[in-house]
Every structure is written in structure tokens, then in C-alpha cells.
Design a protein around this motif. Structure first.
Motif, PDB file in Angstrom:
ATOM      1  N   GLY A   1      -4.110   3.564  -7.228  1.00  0.00           N
ATOM      2  CA  GLY A   1      -3.618   2.498  -6.363  1.00  0.00           C
ATOM      3  C   GLY A   1      -2.136   2.591  -6.032  1.00  0.00           C
ATOM      4  O   GLY A   1      -1.559   1.660  -5.485  1.00  0.00           O
ATOM      5  N   VAL A   2      -1.496   3.724  -6.362  1.00  0.00           N
ATOM      6  CA  VAL A   2      -0.064   3.908  -6.103  1.00  0.00           C
ATOM      7  C   VAL A   2       0.106   5.106  -5.175  1.00  0.00           C
ATOM      8  O   VAL A   2      -0.554   6.127  -5.349  1.00  0.00           O
ATOM      9  CB  VAL A   2       0.713   4.173  -7.425  1.00  0.00           C
ATOM     10  N   ASN A   3       0.978   4.994  -4.188  1.00  0.00           N
ATOM     11  CA  ASN A   3       1.280   6.118  -3.308  1.00  0.00           C
ATOM     12  C   ASN A   3       1.763   7.285  -4.161  1.00  0.00           C
ATOM     13  O   ASN A   3       2.621   7.116  -5.039  1.00  0.00           O
ATOM     14  CB  ASN A   3       2.359   5.701  -2.299  1.00  0.00           C
ATOM     15  N   SER A   4       1.225   8.478  -3.925  1.00  0.00           N
ATOM     16  CA  SER A   4       1.542   9.630  -4.773  1.00  0.00           C
ATOM     17  C   SER A   4       3.023  10.012  -4.708  1.00  0.00           C
ATOM     18  O   SER A   4       3.599  10.450  -5.708  1.00  0.00           O
ATOM     19  CB  SER A   4       0.674  10.833  -4.399  1.00  0.00           C
ATOM     20  N   ASN A   5       3.650   9.825  -3.541  1.00  0.00           N
ATOM     21  CA  ASN A   5       5.084  10.129  -3.430  1.00  0.00           C
ATOM     22  C   ASN A   5       5.926   9.152  -4.250  1.00  0.00           C
ATOM     23  O   ASN A   5       6.895   9.545  -4.908  1.00  0.00           O
ATOM     24  CB  ASN A   5       5.535  10.110  -1.969  1.00  0.00           C
ATOM     25  N   LEU A   6       5.536   7.886  -4.233  1.00  0.00           N
ATOM     26  CA  LEU A   6       6.225   6.874  -5.039  1.00  0.00           C
ATOM     27  C   LEU A   6       6.041   7.178  -6.525  1.00  0.00           C
ATOM     28  O   LEU A   6       6.990   7.091  -7.311  1.00  0.00           O
ATOM     29  CB  LEU A   6       5.703   5.476  -4.698  1.00  0.00           C
TER      30      LEU A   6
ATOM     31  N   LEU B   1      14.278  22.168  -6.156  1.00  0.00           N
ATOM     32  CA  LEU B   1      13.519  21.914  -4.932  1.00  0.00           C
ATOM     33  C   LEU B   1      12.070  22.382  -5.079  1.00  0.00           C
ATOM     34  O   LEU B   1      11.137  21.692  -4.655  1.00  0.00           O
ATOM     35  CB  LEU B   1      14.190  22.593  -3.734  1.00  0.00           C
ATOM     36  N   ALA B   2      11.881  23.550  -5.701  1.00  0.00           N
ATOM     37  CA  ALA B   2      10.526  24.051  -5.931  1.00  0.00           C
ATOM     38  C   ALA B   2       9.760  23.123  -6.882  1.00  0.00           C
ATOM     39  O   ALA B   2       8.582  22.838  -6.670  1.00  0.00           O
ATOM     40  CB  ALA B   2      10.574  25.470  -6.501  1.00  0.00           C
ATOM     41  N   THR B   3      10.449  22.634  -7.911  1.00  0.00           N
ATOM     42  CA  THR B   3       9.820  21.686  -8.841  1.00  0.00           C
ATOM     43  C   THR B   3       9.405  20.413  -8.111  1.00  0.00           C
ATOM     44  O   THR B   3       8.290  19.918  -8.292  1.00  0.00           O
ATOM     45  CB  THR B   3      10.784  21.340  -9.996  1.00  0.00           C
ATOM     46  N   GLY B   4      10.296  19.890  -7.292  1.00  0.00           N
ATOM     47  CA  GLY B   4       9.982  18.682  -6.528  1.00  0.00           C
ATOM     48  C   GLY B   4       8.791  18.873  -5.616  1.00  0.00           C
ATOM     49  O   GLY B   4       7.880  18.036  -5.566  1.00  0.00           O
TER      50      GLY B   4
END
Length: 137
Positions: free
Chosen positions: A26-31, A73-76
Motif C-alpha cells: 500500500g506504499v508507493n515503491s519510490n517513497l 547512483l547505481a545503488t539508488g
């Protein structure tokens, strides 16, 4: 000691997948990724100060800065993709495909770092790939 730390890393990575799957419901994956990242940042800087490593910050070379930033950046990107995949798919399948990173890492280490790629590496890579396909199909 490296073996124990690597094993603990694998255990914590496994817990990460299970805890994340429950947490992203129920949570946005980016959030969800952003929340997890903040926790990791606080924990990492806490360890820096706990071990008095903060003085090394100003001794880091330009090359190291560039590659550490690129690694971040790759990790993110990895985490964003992983959390979205985890939200959309079965944990067992997502984790299996994610672990193909072992094979990809071995190939990239051969190409860019000129590390040895032995017959054991080849056989292991083939077995990991076959195992992944068996788990996913």
C-alpha cells in the motif's frame, strides 16, 4: 572475518527482502525506497562518527569521489528497481533474479578490473543462471 561479515550481509539482505515486501504494501515503491535510504544514511553516518572515521572525509581523492558517487547512483537505481519489482512480483522470484548480479559482477570484474575468471567461476555462473531460471519459470 570476511566470511562472517559476508554471511551476515547475506542474512541481512534476506531480511531486507522479507521486511520490505511487508512494508511496501500500500506504499508507493519510490517513497518506500526513499524512507529506506534515509534510514541507511543515518545508520551509515552514525557508524562513521562511532568509529571516528569522519576525519578521512577530506583525504578522499577526486577519483574516489567520482566512483563513490557513481556507485551511489547505481545503488539508488538498483533499489528503486528492486522495490518496484518486489511490489509487483513474488519475493522469491524477484530475489532470485536480483542475485543474477553475482554473474553480472563476475563478468564486469573480468572486463573492467581484469580479475581472473576461472573454470570454477564459469561453472558457478552457469549454475547460478540455471538455478535462477528454475526458480523463476
Amino acid at each position: 572475518m570476511w566470511f562472517i561479515l559476508a554471511l551476515l550481509s547475506a542474512i541481512f539482505a534476506a531480511l531486507t527482502s522479507i521486511l520490505a515486501k511487508v512494508g511496501i504494501e500500500g506504499v508507493n515503491s519510490n517513497l518506500a525506497t526513499a524512507i529506506r535510504t534515509v534510514v541507511v544514511v543515518i545508520m551509515a553516518w552514525g557508524m562513521v562518527y562511532l568509529t571516528h572515521a569522519q576525519s578521512g572525509l577530506f583525504e578522499i581523492s577526486r577519483k574516489s569521489w567520482i566512483f563513490l558517487i557513481l556507485s551511489g547512483l547505481a545503488t539508488g537505481a538498483s533499489w528503486l528497481c528492486y522495490f518496484k519489482a518486489l511490489q509487483l512480483g513474488h519475493t522469491s522470484k524477484v530475489v532470485a533474479i536480483d542475485k543474477l548480479s553475482i554473474v553480472i559482477t563476475l563478468v564486469l570484474a573480468l572486463i573492467f578490473l581484469h580479475e581472473e575468471f576461472t573454470y570454477k567461476s564459469l561453472i558457478g555462473s552457469i549454475l547460478i543462471t540455471i538455478g535462477t531460471l528454475v526458480m523463476v519459470l
